[in-house]
Design a protein around this motif. Structure first.
Motif, PDB file in Angstrom:
ATOM      1  N   THR A 154      -3.649 -15.212   4.471  1.00 11.59           N
ATOM      2  CA  THR A 154      -4.988 -15.191   5.064  1.00 11.59           C
ATOM      3  C   THR A 154      -5.351 -16.578   5.560  1.00 11.59           C
ATOM      4  O   THR A 154      -4.705 -17.582   5.222  1.00 11.59           O
ATOM      5  CB  THR A 154      -6.055 -14.733   4.049  1.00 11.59           C
ATOM      6  OG1 THR A 154      -6.305 -15.806   3.112  1.00 11.59           O
ATOM      7  CG2 THR A 154      -5.622 -13.487   3.287  1.00 11.59           C
ATOM      8  N   ASP A 155      -6.437 -16.663   6.314  1.00 11.98           N
ATOM      9  CA  ASP A 155      -6.904 -17.963   6.804  1.00 11.98           C
ATOM     10  C   ASP A 155      -7.329 -18.877   5.662  1.00 11.98           C
ATOM     11  O   ASP A 155      -7.370 -20.104   5.831  1.00 11.98           O
ATOM     12  CB  ASP A 155      -8.068 -17.766   7.771  1.00 11.98           C
ATOM     13  CG  ASP A 155      -7.628 -17.220   9.124  1.00 11.98           C
ATOM     14  OD1 ASP A 155      -6.401 -17.056   9.325  1.00 11.98           O
ATOM     15  OD2 ASP A 155      -8.510 -16.950   9.965  1.00 11.98           O
ATOM     16  N   ALA A 165      -2.114 -21.367  14.220  1.00 10.64           N
ATOM     17  CA  ALA A 165      -2.358 -20.063  14.836  1.00 10.64           C
ATOM     18  C   ALA A 165      -1.161 -19.515  15.603  1.00 10.64           C
ATOM     19  O   ALA A 165      -0.953 -18.302  15.641  1.00 10.64           O
ATOM     20  CB  ALA A 165      -3.576 -20.148  15.749  1.00 10.64           C
ATOM     21  N   MET A 204       1.872 -17.058  10.515  1.00  9.41           N
ATOM     22  CA  MET A 204       0.506 -16.537  10.553  1.00  9.41           C
ATOM     23  C   MET A 204       0.307 -15.419  11.564  1.00  9.41           C
ATOM     24  O   MET A 204      -0.825 -14.983  11.782  1.00  9.41           O
ATOM     25  CB  MET A 204      -0.486 -17.669  10.874  1.00  9.41           C
ATOM     26  CG  MET A 204      -1.020 -18.369   9.648  1.00  9.41           C
ATOM     27  SD  MET A 204      -2.312 -19.585  10.022  1.00  9.41           S
ATOM     28  CE  MET A 204      -3.530 -18.619  10.896  1.00  9.41           C
ATOM     29  N   GLN A 205       1.371 -14.949  12.180  1.00  7.80           N
ATOM     30  CA  GLN A 205       1.211 -13.904  13.192  1.00  7.80           C
ATOM     31  C   GLN A 205       0.736 -12.591  12.564  1.00  7.80           C
ATOM     32  O   GLN A 205       1.055 -12.291  11.412  1.00  7.80           O
ATOM     33  CB  GLN A 205       2.521 -13.689  13.939  1.00  7.80           C
ATOM     34  CG  GLN A 205       2.931 -14.874  14.791  1.00  7.80           C
ATOM     35  CD  GLN A 205       1.806 -15.354  15.688  1.00  7.80           C
ATOM     36  OE1 GLN A 205       1.332 -14.629  16.566  1.00  7.80           O
ATOM     37  NE2 GLN A 205       1.349 -16.588  15.466  1.00  7.80           N
ATOM     38  N   PRO A 206      -0.037 -11.807  13.296  1.00  6.95           N
ATOM     39  CA  PRO A 206      -0.520 -10.540  12.752  1.00  6.95           C
ATOM     40  C   PRO A 206       0.599  -9.647  12.230  1.00  6.95           C
ATOM     41  O   PRO A 206       0.425  -8.972  11.198  1.00  6.95           O
ATOM     42  CB  PRO A 206      -1.232  -9.898  13.948  1.00  6.95           C
ATOM     43  CG  PRO A 206      -1.640 -11.036  14.814  1.00  6.95           C
ATOM     44  CD  PRO A 206      -0.568 -12.067  14.650  1.00  6.95           C
ATOM     45  N   GLN A 207       1.751  -9.646  12.901  1.00  8.66           N
ATOM     46  CA  GLN A 207       2.856  -8.798  12.448  1.00  8.66           C
ATOM     47  C   GLN A 207       3.384  -9.261  11.092  1.00  8.66           C
ATOM     48  O   GLN A 207       3.747  -8.437  10.243  1.00  8.66           O
ATOM     49  CB  GLN A 207       3.998  -8.798  13.472  1.00  8.66           C
ATOM     50  CG  GLN A 207       3.589  -8.320  14.857  1.00  8.66           C
ATOM     51  CD  GLN A 207       3.271  -9.478  15.781  1.00  8.66           C
ATOM     52  OE1 GLN A 207       2.544 -10.409  15.400  1.00  8.66           O
ATOM     53  NE2 GLN A 207       3.797  -9.436  16.996  1.00  8.66           N
ATOM     54  N   SER A 208       3.450 -10.582  10.887  1.00  5.07           N
ATOM     55  CA  SER A 208       3.909 -11.123   9.604  1.00  5.07           C
ATOM     56  C   SER A 208       2.932 -10.744   8.503  1.00  5.07           C
ATOM     57  O   SER A 208       3.338 -10.323   7.403  1.00  5.07           O
ATOM     58  CB  SER A 208       4.044 -12.646   9.686  1.00  5.07           C
ATOM     59  OG  SER A 208       4.890 -13.043  10.749  1.00  5.07           O
ATOM     60  N   ARG A 209       1.659 -10.911   8.776  1.00  9.90           N
ATOM     61  CA  ARG A 209       0.639 -10.588   7.782  1.00  9.90           C
ATOM     62  C   ARG A 209       0.592  -9.089   7.503  1.00  9.90           C
ATOM     63  O   ARG A 209       0.430  -8.672   6.350  1.00  9.90           O
ATOM     64  CB  ARG A 209      -0.720 -11.099   8.251  1.00  9.90           C
ATOM     65  CG  ARG A 209      -0.839 -12.613   8.191  1.00  9.90           C
ATOM     66  CD  ARG A 209      -2.186 -13.101   8.702  1.00  9.90           C
ATOM     67  NE  ARG A 209      -2.430 -14.478   8.287  1.00  9.90           N
ATOM     68  CZ  ARG A 209      -3.541 -15.150   8.588  1.00  9.90           C
ATOM     69  NH1 ARG A 209      -4.505 -14.568   9.299  1.00  9.90           N
ATOM     70  NH2 ARG A 209      -3.695 -16.391   8.178  1.00  9.90           N
ATOM     71  N   ASP A 210       0.751  -8.277   8.532  1.00  9.16           N
ATOM     72  CA  ASP A 210       0.752  -6.831   8.320  1.00  9.16           C
ATOM     73  C   ASP A 210       1.888  -6.431   7.391  1.00  9.16           C
ATOM     74  O   ASP A 210       1.707  -5.585   6.501  1.00  9.16           O
ATOM     75  CB  ASP A 210       0.894  -6.097   9.659  1.00  9.16           C
ATOM     76  CG  ASP A 210      -0.375  -6.145  10.495  1.00  9.16           C
ATOM     77  OD1 ASP A 210      -1.427  -6.550   9.956  1.00  9.16           O
ATOM     78  OD2 ASP A 210      -0.306  -5.790  11.681  1.00  9.16           O
ATOM     79  N   TRP A 257       3.288  -8.267   5.124  1.00  8.36           N
ATOM     80  CA  TRP A 257       2.916  -8.738   3.792  1.00  8.36           C
ATOM     81  C   TRP A 257       1.960  -7.765   3.109  1.00  8.36           C
ATOM     82  O   TRP A 257       2.170  -7.364   1.960  1.00  8.36           O
ATOM     83  CB  TRP A 257       2.297 -10.134   3.903  1.00  8.36           C
ATOM     84  CG  TRP A 257       1.521 -10.583   2.707  1.00  8.36           C
ATOM     85  CD1 TRP A 257       0.177 -10.483   2.523  1.00  8.36           C
ATOM     86  CD2 TRP A 257       2.036 -11.201   1.522  1.00  8.36           C
ATOM     87  NE1 TRP A 257      -0.194 -11.009   1.304  1.00  8.36           N
ATOM     88  CE2 TRP A 257       0.932 -11.461   0.668  1.00  8.36           C
ATOM     89  CE3 TRP A 257       3.305 -11.577   1.096  1.00  8.36           C
ATOM     90  CZ2 TRP A 257       1.072 -12.066  -0.577  1.00  8.36           C
ATOM     91  CZ3 TRP A 257       3.459 -12.185  -0.146  1.00  8.36           C
ATOM     92  CH2 TRP A 257       2.353 -12.417  -0.961  1.00  8.36           C
ATOM     93  N   ARG A 270       1.455  -4.697   3.724  1.00 10.79           N
ATOM     94  CA  ARG A 270       2.094  -3.413   3.410  1.00 10.79           C
ATOM     95  C   ARG A 270       2.735  -3.464   2.025  1.00 10.79           C
ATOM     96  O   ARG A 270       2.719  -2.464   1.290  1.00 10.79           O
ATOM     97  CB  ARG A 270       3.116  -3.044   4.483  1.00 10.79           C
ATOM     98  CG  ARG A 270       2.491  -2.461   5.747  1.00 10.79           C
ATOM     99  CD  ARG A 270       3.534  -1.795   6.633  1.00 10.79           C
ATOM    100  NE  ARG A 270       4.442  -2.754   7.247  1.00 10.79           N
ATOM    101  CZ  ARG A 270       4.201  -3.350   8.411  1.00 10.79           C
ATOM    102  NH1 ARG A 270       3.071  -3.087   9.077  1.00 10.79           N
ATOM    103  NH2 ARG A 270       5.074  -4.190   8.918  1.00 10.79           N
TER     104      ARG A 270
END
Length: 262
Positions: free
Chosen positions: A155-156, A166, A171-177, A179, A181
């Motif tokens: 998270t930020d 950024a 920090m990319q949305p795909q990496s975080r998604d 995680w 999951r």
């Protein structure tokens, strides 16, 4: 009684061996998972590790990557190395052992930079393969700790400056998604659980005075199965070790679990 399970990206075990041995002596974790040992199997300093009271299993690779699991006074029993799903993937990034009644996996997840590109694609497919293996471990209903350098800033609140990172793969949305999951599958982020407001770093770059300015972020994690999370007592970061001479750019992260008899 408690068991301390720790993870430490040593950034080259030969270069950091004095710091590693110092940390083992001073903190005495029951289990220590190491990443980026950066040595072939025959170059692993097994004698020095054993003299420090630890037995080890390791999965090396010349010059980069490489993971190891150390246990104090007990030989870890290897369950597997590498992740299924890509026969062409020869990177030494995953090692799984049984030790002290726990299933412990040590991971060094791909960095993924630059974005976009084949390295980022590899990162995401590797995370999919990791999720498949973690689901298999979850189904065994064993107390499990999947720990190491995940190369994901969740998270930020886990980075000194979201704007500065950024564009990074971490920090990319795909990496975080990917995680989240894992968390959705029932795994507990121990350090995140105990530090809900964030602000806890595990990595400070060597460049631009990042350590001196406390410009860090959290990418070293310990995910616990429900059976392990039920025994979670504490978690933390051994921050001071980042400031020592010839230190790794990561610092150790640990969790403490109640032992079965405790």
């Amino acid at each position: 009684m408690t068991l301390r399970i720790a993870t430490y990206n040593v950034n080259g075990i030969k270069a950091r061996l004095p710091r590693l041995l110092e940390w083992l002596e001073e903190t005495q974790p029951a289990v220590a998972c190491l990443q980026e040992i950066k040595t072939q199997d025959e170059g692993f300093p097994a004698a020095e590790i054993e003299a420090a009271g630890y037995r080890a299993v390791w999965h090396g690779q010349k010059s980069f990557n490489g993971v190891a699991i150390l246990a104090r006074g007990e030989q870890p029993v290897e369950v597997g190395r590498g992740l299924a799903g890509d026969p062409d993937d020869l990177h030494s990034r995953y090692l799984e052992c049984d030790v002290f009644g726990l299933r412990v996996a040590c991971i060094y997840l791909p960095n993924g930079n630059p974005v976009p590109g084949p390295k980022f694609d590899y990162k995401l497919t590797w995370m999919d393969r990791l999720r498949t293996r973690m689901a298999q471990i979850m189904a065994e209903e064993v107390p499990a700790v999947i720990t190491g350098d995940y190369n994901v800033i969740p998270t930020d609140a886990d980075v000194w400056s979201p704007a500065a990172m950024a564009a990074d793969a971490l920090m990319q949305p795909q990496s975080r998604d990917a995680w989240f999951r894992l968390l959705g599958d029932g795994w507990t982020d121990a350090l995140g659980l105990h530090n809900p407001r964030g602000g806890v770093w595990t990595f400070w770059d060597y460049q631009a005075g990042a350590w001196q300015r406390d410009h860090g972020f959290r990418i070293d994690h310990a995910l616990l199965s429900p059976e392990a999370a039920d025994r979670l007592v504490a978690s933390g970061v051994d921050k001071d070790y980042r400031g020592r001479e010839r230190a790794s750019d990561h610092t150790p992260v640990w969790v403490e679990l109640r032992s079965v008899s405790g």
